[in-house]
Design an enzyme around this catalytic site. Sequence first.
Site, PDB file in Angstrom:
ATOM      1  CB  CYS A   4      -0.798   0.044   1.458  1.00 29.03           C
ATOM      2  SG  CYS A   4      -1.791   1.545   1.514  1.00 29.03           S
TER       3      CYS A   4
ATOM      4  CB  CYS B  36      -3.182   2.893  -1.354  1.00 25.83           C
ATOM      5  SG  CYS B  36      -3.557   1.068  -0.824  1.00 25.83           S
TER       6      CYS B  36
ATOM      7  CE  LYS C 156      -4.787   4.181  -6.275  1.00 30.21           C
ATOM      8  NZ  LYS C 156      -5.367   2.935  -6.100  1.00 30.21           N
TER       9      LYS C 156
ATOM     10  CE1 TYR D 284     -10.452  -1.349  -6.591  1.00 26.68           C
ATOM     11  CE2 TYR D 284     -10.520  -3.843  -7.222  1.00 26.68           C
ATOM     12  CZ  TYR D 284     -11.014  -2.739  -6.513  1.00 26.68           C
ATOM     13  OH  TYR D 284     -11.869  -2.792  -5.410  1.00 26.68           O
TER      14      TYR D 284
ATOM     15  CD  GLU E  61      -6.784   2.287  -8.987  1.00 23.72           C
ATOM     16  OE1 GLU E  61      -7.893   2.575  -8.236  1.00 23.72           O
ATOM     17  OE2 GLU E  61      -5.690   2.034  -8.394  1.00 23.72           O
TER      18      GLU E  61
ATOM     19  CG  HIS F 268     -27.701  22.297  -2.617  1.00 23.59           C
ATOM     20  ND1 HIS F 268     -28.015  21.479  -3.826  1.00 23.59           N
ATOM     21  CD2 HIS F 268     -28.203  23.458  -3.148  1.00 23.59           C
ATOM     22  CE1 HIS F 268     -28.461  22.075  -4.644  1.00 23.59           C
ATOM     23  NE2 HIS F 268     -28.353  23.489  -4.346  1.00 23.59           N
TER      24      HIS F 268
ATOM     25  CD  GLU G 170     -27.522  18.329  -3.064  1.00 28.09           C
ATOM     26  OE1 GLU G 170     -28.557  18.636  -2.577  1.00 28.09           O
ATOM     27  OE2 GLU G 170     -26.891  19.109  -3.703  1.00 28.09           O
TER      28      GLU G 170
END
Length: 596
Positions: free
Chosen positions: A154, A159, A162, A307, A311, A571, A576
């Site tokens: 990671c 992660c 990346k 993935y 990516e 908002h 939302e």
Amino acid sequence: LLFPSRLKIVEHDFGDRTKFRQWLVDDGFRNNFRDPMGKEHVSCPIIWISKSLKDGDPDPADIEKYLGGYDKTLDWCRDFMEPADGADSKPEAVMVDDGHTPDHGYEYDLVVIGGGSGGMAAAKEAASLGAKVALCDFVKPSPKGTSWGLGGTCVNVGCIPKKLYHIGATLRESIHADANYFGISTLGTQLDDLGQLPTIQTESQWNVVKDNIQNYIRSLNFKYRVRLREKSVQYINKLATFKDAHTVELVDKKGRTSEVTASRFLVAVGGRPTPLDCEGADLAISSDDVFFLEKDPGKVLCVGASYISLECAGFLAGMSKDVTVAVRSILLRGFDRECSERIGNFMEQHGVNFKMKVTPSKLEKLEDDRIKVTFSDGSEDVYDTVLGAVGRTADTAKLGLEKVNVQTNPKNLKIVAKNEQSTCPNIYAVGDVMEGCPELTPVAIQAGILLARRLFGGSKEPMDYVNVCTTVFTPIEYSCVGLSEDDAIEKYGQDGIEVYHREFLPLEWSLSQNRHDSNAFAKIVVDKTAKERVLGIHYVGPNAGEVMQGYGISMKNGLTYRQLTDTVGIHPTSSEEIVTLAITKSSGEDAAAGGC
Ligand code: FAD
Ligand code: NDP
């Protein structure tokens, strides 16, 4: 259920509202009641739980819980009979006795093999619960010779680099597509001949971003060492191999060997990229190398369509590289088809080339050091870099697991385990190396922490691998939790589900003429019972990971469509859109939303 005038335990399927109403009437419930406020309800009973067994209209003093009419009562009954997943039911992890006693006589209570996400988390948790812990971590260089520090995939080759490259690419895209429309320009704000604002030209400098990211990662490697020391975990920078169920052999960088013994072992060795299987495959790099390239990768071919390939293709294209993705079958197998197709379309519109239904059959080095690729359909092209991202294989081949009867899946070499306990009771596994575990950092961390608590803290809490949120950090991000529409149909049938969906232009893209073909998309999949339990939430758009994280909590607690739409949105946000989804797919109505 305690109803007025009788005590009744209901143990049957209540069905829908009509069936429930009929059941109440058949069972002698009056259709008319006067509620505690004195209001008469005709043909619609109100239902309450009374403290005594009085008949007739409710007396406020006698009401223990006021339920309401049919719908509210039906909801309450369902919750009563089937508590929300994980809410009231507390499953316990049943573990096989591993023979651990406080006076076991080994050097350590626990030796963790692998200092990645899962191993580090488990080691620190076990140590803070009083266990004597050592952690072995050793990075075998990639076939291209790339190596890195403590922290596992990671932090070093997953992660973190990346996401940083992805952030850089997104930033460039924002400057390129949007900045001018917010009056931020290095080229002035004069309209061109077509009445458009000129586009800022940006060139990314590979070495600047690479060096900055690598420096940041080195600082993380250092912090991880410090944290292990702070927690009194002994860090051993050596490669571990099982000798027997309580002993591992250790080899350091210089080939010197030693041994360490423990009552319990945790295997958290993760996985490594699966190499390409064509002629000349050794010319390709993998995700273990891409973040360390000394020179600009130039024109790139990414092989694979999940993935990692998408990516990497996304951030490389976002950094102005010429990128092609070779897709063997479909994009993002296992994910929602409709969302995956939207990602493919977006990437194509933003400069990524796709070569569909092909695999490379041959890689050849040319005199100028470029790589000629021959594809399975006979076509050829030349690239500066070929990146293989065709899955990962568990790193267990040379771990000596056969000596300690730890069973692995021969297809992917992952350790077969129940409640993270392998077929050798004192040897455990967490993270990418464990069969059935989603290959995600937070999953490895959570499983490691919960296992340590069960081993040294008296806990019985198992790891729950269901409804884990995930995000694909492609140029348009995609985040989801729960079932895809396709999987929901397979499980509940087409008539058993409903889909609420909406396509919309995120406000941050709304000023830019360049963005008007790049809509975001949200959809939820619900079951078709009266309660409309949410089975899956999907969002394709900016900041997808940030949008989805909170919804994951609700999914863990049995979220219903009603609860979702009862929630007042924030908002103006993209998130939302999810709490205001109202257009059903079955209605055939256009999913495109108007502004605000
Ligand atoms: P790892 O982190 O792989 O750690 C295993 C460690 O064990 C390594 O340091 C290894 O060197 C060491 N080791 C192996 N064998 C031995 C041995 N015999 N002795 C001593 N040490 C040994 N997940 C996400 O959640 N979000 C993301 O955005 C994401 N992006 C990713 C991007 C890429 C390119 C990749 C490759 C992965 C990504 N992942 C992501 C997945 C994530 O990185 C993994 O799920 C996670 O790192 C798994 O942790 P782990 O503890 O199981 O193993
Ligand atoms: P996956 O196993 O998810 O996907 C492998 C891809 O390679 C598929 O598209 C597959 O195609 C293709 N493929 C397999 N074999 C070949 C072949 N011989 N030739 C051509 N194509 C082939 O692997 P990844 O490497 O993408 O990711 C591994 C794991 O890492 C993921 O499952 C994920 O859990 C984790 N990860 C998580 C990230 C995140 O959270 N954002 C990011 C990156 C990784 P086909 O569909 O035809 O089988």
